[in-house]
Motif scaffolding. Structure first.
Motif, PDB file in Angstrom:
ATOM      1  N   PRO A 158       0.832  -1.208   0.000  1.00  0.00           N
ATOM      2  CA  PRO A 158       0.000   0.000   0.000  1.00  0.00           C
ATOM      3  C   PRO A 158       0.867   1.259   0.000  1.00  0.00           C
ATOM      4  N   ALA A 159       0.321   2.312  -0.565  1.00  0.00           N
ATOM      5  CA  ALA A 159       1.102   3.543  -0.758  1.00  0.00           C
ATOM      6  C   ALA A 159       1.599   4.109   0.567  1.00  0.00           C
ATOM      7  N   ASP A 160       0.763   4.044   1.605  1.00  0.00           N
ATOM      8  CA  ASP A 160       1.155   4.692   2.860  1.00  0.00           C
ATOM      9  C   ASP A 160       2.260   3.922   3.574  1.00  0.00           C
ATOM     10  N   ALA A 165       8.599   0.955   4.235  1.00  0.00           N
ATOM     11  CA  ALA A 165       9.123  -0.293   3.680  1.00  0.00           C
ATOM     12  C   ALA A 165      10.515  -0.061   3.099  1.00  0.00           C
ATOM     13  N   GLU A 166      10.691   1.078   2.435  1.00  0.00           N
ATOM     14  CA  GLU A 166      12.000   1.355   1.843  1.00  0.00           C
ATOM     15  C   GLU A 166      13.042   1.614   2.926  1.00  0.00           C
TER      16      GLU A 166
ATOM     17  N   ARG B 210       4.477   1.739  12.874  1.00  0.00           N
ATOM     18  CA  ARG B 210       3.902   0.448  13.239  1.00  0.00           C
ATOM     19  C   ARG B 210       2.436   0.330  12.886  1.00  0.00           C
ATOM     20  N   GLU B 211       1.766   1.458  12.871  1.00  0.00           N
ATOM     21  CA  GLU B 211       0.347   1.443  12.515  1.00  0.00           C
ATOM     22  C   GLU B 211       0.166   0.939  11.085  1.00  0.00           C
ATOM     23  N   ALA B 212       0.880   1.563  10.171  1.00  0.00           N
ATOM     24  CA  ALA B 212       0.760   1.170   8.765  1.00  0.00           C
ATOM     25  C   ALA B 212       1.255  -0.260   8.564  1.00  0.00           C
TER      26      ALA B 212
END
Lengths: 233, 233
Positions: A158-160, A165-166, B210-212
DNA sequence: CACAAACGAGAGCACTGCTCTTGCTTGAGA
DNA sequence: TCTCAAGCAAGAGCAGTGCTCTCGTTTGTG
């Protein structure tokens, strides 16, 4: 300083080891909360106050045991990984996960000490970080091999979550795609959910054949990370 | 017997509740291991021995708190589920998981009490079972709705797990296919792996947002259970 | 109205982590 | 080689814990 600078230094090392050994025995037998400095000293034929020359507090002794536990688990997992060295990534992944589970079942109190609720009022010092990372690094390595071998399915991100992630990928495995690193970390945590539920009785009256259940679950975990169809191994 | 048979019975109920309240306060503040019967009694203006008229031991008091914690978590999760009643299964699944996470972050010591390492030497009595099952039942219900609505993808089941899977399905959700029940139980455990790792500091220096991360991970969990593409909700 | 059950208070036991003081032992520098 | 500080074991002691037992008092019921 630290290297056998005399009989005294050697004695200190031996006594320290003896204390840890006895403490580990008591930990394995009764759990962390029932680990008693006085009982350890008593068993070693020394008086309790003498023990404070070696460990400034009960928490320091516990920290030493925590590091040892992480190392013991890490060694077990690494040994299982090496034993499966010839196999494909999926098989190695499962081997490592099963080693973690077996170690946990064999050392329930040690497992509880490091992956259960931390002792209240106690926060693990940075000293424990390298020992704690060993299993995680192992899993990363397996996925990296698989990725280099033939690439991996990348689950959508997901975009958010992309910036995070990166960042995580840059920190942990710059050579892996962020999508993979993200699901890998989640799988890492989920592995311990499976182990903890079995160990702490949450599967009582629910799951009976836990071995088969676990194997299937960690296989699904590997699937989620993209780790399927190893090179026909 | 139990129903307001006099002023005495009523007083007993009130005192029992007061003890539990104060104990819950201390649990929330300092954790289970630091919960002290004497401190509870002191705070309530009574002497410690008087407390034993209401709870035969410290473990019994802890058991009462465990049940309350399960119920509190269950209520929170059920409320979140109802608040998302209009949405599709995937959205409801995520809502329940996020409610579990939020409750855990807001009640860390209660969470540790019920899902962390159990208090050594202590095994939860059967009394706790119904309260403990509430979140699980919620998740089963969501998946059941989705299954009735349009069926689910059924992940393959290895042969050696089939009998166990059928047994588990018969026990927990006879109307769901064994494949689904199996991955559902695994997802249930894995959910608590994610929550526990965040709560107990395993994500320190690893996961920041952590939420995302959690939302994405439980979405993947739902995907593994077959819970995707709700009726466009 | 009597009497047993429920109750609160207090003392006490065995245990805990930890501190402080008192001597003895050891090993490194003058 | 001698000295003297540092390292060490031992013991007493403090404040706290869970739990038990006893002793009066209160309370509700037969």
């Amino acid at each position: 300083m630290s290297t056998a600078h005399g009989a005294r230094a050697r004695a200190r090392i031996e006594v320290t080891a003896a204390i840890k050994d006895e403490a580990r025995r008591q930990l394995a037998a009764d759990g962390a909360a029932r680990l008693s400095l006085r009982a350890v000293a008593r068993e070693l034929g020394m008086v309790s106050s003498a023990l404070y020359r070696y460990f400034p507090s009960r928490d320091d002794l516990l920290t030493a045991l925590i590091i040892d536990a992480y190392d013991s688990l890490g060694e077990t997992a690494e040994a299982a990984h090496e034993a499966a060295a010839g196999s494909g990534p999926l098989h190695r992944w499962i081997a490592v996960c099963e080693a973690v589970r077996r170690w946990a079942l064999g050392h329930p109190h040690e497992y509880a000490l490091i992956y259960g609720s931390p002792v209240p009022g106690y926060t693990a010092p940075d000293t424990t970080v390298p020992a704690a990372a060993r299993v995680g690094l192992l899993l990363i390595g397996i996925v990296r091999d698989a990725y280099r071998g033939l690439g991996l399915a990348r689950p959508p991100l997901p975009a958010d979550l992309r910036p995070e992630a990166e960042r995580m990928a840059a920190d942990l495995a710059p050579d892996l795609p962020p999508e993979t690193v993200t699901v890998l970390i989640a799988a890492w945590a989920q592995l311990y959910g499976l182990v903890g539920f079995e160990l702490f009785g949450q599967f009582n009256r629910v799951v009976e054949d836990r071995e088969a259940f676990f194997r299937h679950a960690v296989g699904q975990l590997a699937h989620g990370v993209g780790l399927v169809y190893p090179q026909k191994g």
